[in-house]
Design an enzyme around this catalytic site. Structure first.
Site: not given
Length: 482
Positions: A103, A123
């Protein structure tokens, strides 16, 4: 300092140094903002590079912060400021760029990677979704269908595929991330390459067919899981939001819903359970055995022999005076082993309890076997565990009784719909008997080797929850969509 800034010619370099995996702890997050501010203020720096020292780029969140209140600056805010940098901002990747690490890279204006780099947003494996823009920026680069597949699977994407999909812009043949980053920055400054701000790219075209197909796949494969369905919602929101900011707000709402899910707590519990299950408490400075004999034949032995080629351990099929450890295939006895050698009997999951001082109970599925100490020296058990780990065989150490066999037989002796309850009851007995060094070891073995539902965190965890009715007594459909 976890992050420092240094200029190389007309390129400013923001370098992260937080070994072993440059995790995004609070010091790194605040350090990134400080270094970014310094780089923006440096009038001689025409472009900036973000890179990491050591063996990898940022491999994700800092596990030491799991379960604790978040500390400012939050990662979404850090990435927003990186993306707003007025100078070209290049991410130079190597090793892995995972979770928040990817990210961060997506918030930069150009991504170059060394050969062998892998990227991903795993995640989902912890019951979460990428909460710092991953569900909003990745679809802008790769489209809805690819983004859904990558994020719901949590898989690692190799550099070549990442380049072909558009996650990264180039693969460098440079030897270091610094060299790769500086070269990419120069190419951008001279107009040979073009930087672009991910968040300013147009939203991907809506793809209702891909959304519907993924939902159907999840209903079939993981109907009880919570976060994969929230991921689909977040990616869908990316196509419908009027702006990046609106999409990020929706992503944050869905991320916080995952954080509040009991499944997230269960998956985090297993994550920590899997970290050091081979460690025998109270045994310090043990070393693997150097000379190992494999007595008899078993498929595991073939795996160990292949791994031995990359280790400093010596494996033979014939015990001799130098043998320190004998591994006995099922049905073999220790008569051929020298008296000074530690013997470990391989035991099938369905077999009767071993009479050997140490037994290795073989799981029929999953990555973990169970190394049971039936009365041997604790240091010997630890040395065996370290030996197997050096040979790429994962073990959970236990004592007295086989946790794996006990859970297996408890589940087999009840109807299928009561197997979970049977394992939960058996787990309480095992803990009372002192069969495990850590109660989480019971959960790890049940999930990895016996198929107990991962998102519940394991039978012992379920059996000892204050209010189990709030988690696993929901129907799968209710749990998936609550």
């Amino acid at each position: 300092m976890s992050v420092h800034y240094q200029r190389h010619g007309e390129v400013g370099v923001i370098s992260i140094a937080n070994p072993p995996v440059n995790a995004l702890g609070q010091a790194v997050r605040s350090g990134l903002l400080s270094a970014l501010k310094e780089g923006i203020a440096d009038q001689q720096a025409k472009a900036l590079v973000v890179m990491a020292e050591g063996r990898t780029f940022i491999a994700g969140a800092d596990i030491r912060e799991f379960g604790k209140p978040p500390q400012a600056p939050l990662l979404p805010d850090v990435i927003t400021q990186l993306e707003a940098c007025p100078k070209p901002l290049i991410a130079s990747l190597h090793g892995t760029a995972l979770g928040g690490g990817l990210e961060v890279a997506l918030g930069c204006h150009y991504r170059v990677a060394l050969a062998g780099t892998r990227v991903g947003l795993p995640e989902v494996k912890l019951g979460l979704l990428p909460g710092a823009g991953g569900t909003q920026r990745l679809p802008r680069l790769v489209g809805v269908e690819n983004a859904l597949e990558i994020i719901t699977s949590g898989r690692f994407v190799k550099a070549a595929e990442a380049r072909d999909l558009g996650i990264i812009d180039a693969i460098s043949d440079a030897q270091t991330p610094l060299e790769a980053g500086l070269a990419a920055a120069q190419a951008i400054l001279t107009g040979q390459r073009q930087a672009r701000i991910t968040g300013q790219l147009p939203s991907p075209e809506a793809n209702p067919q891909a959304i519907a197909t993924m939902r159907e796949q999840l209903e079939t494969s993981v109907p009880a899981l919570f976060s994969p369905f929230r991921i689909v919602e977040a990616v869908d929101a990316c196509t419908k939001a009027a702006s990046l900011e609106e999409g990020l707000r929706r992503e944050r709402e869905l991320f916080l819903a995952c954080m509040d899910s009991p499944q997230r707590a269960g998956l985090i519990h297993l994550f920590f359970a899997a970290r050091n299950p081979h460690v025998v408490p109270g045994v310090d400075s043990a070393q693997p055995f150097a000379h190992i004999a494999l007595v008899g034949e078993h498929p595991l032995f073939d795996t160990l022999l292949k791994a031995a080629q990359r280790s400093e351990l010596t494996l033979t099929h014939t015990p001799d005076a130098s043998t320190e450890l004998c591994l006995l295939a099922p049905g073999e006895d220790a008569s051929a082993c020298p008296s000074q050698a530690v013997t470990v009997a391989l035991q099938l999951l369905t077999a009767n309890a071993s009479t050997s001082p140490i037994s290795l109970v073989l799981s029929e599925r999953g990555p973990f076997h169970e190394l049971v100490n039936h009365g041997a020296n604790a240091a010997d058990q630890q040395r065996v565990a370290l030996t197997l780990k050096a040979l790429r065989a994962n073990v959970v150490v236990t004592q007295c009784h086989s946790v794996l066999s006990t859970l297996y037989h408890a589940a087999r002796q009840t109807p299928d719909n009561d197997a979970q309850s049977a394992m939960e009851q058996a787990s309480l007995t095992l803990a009372q008997q002192g069969a495990c060094y850590r109660e989480s070891d019971i959960d790890l073995l049940a999930v990895e080797a016996l198929g107990y539902p991962r998102h519940l965190g394991g039978p012992h965890r379920q059996a000892t929850l204050p209010s189990p009715s709030s988690t696993h007594k929901k129907t799968p459909s209710e749990d998936a969509h609550s």
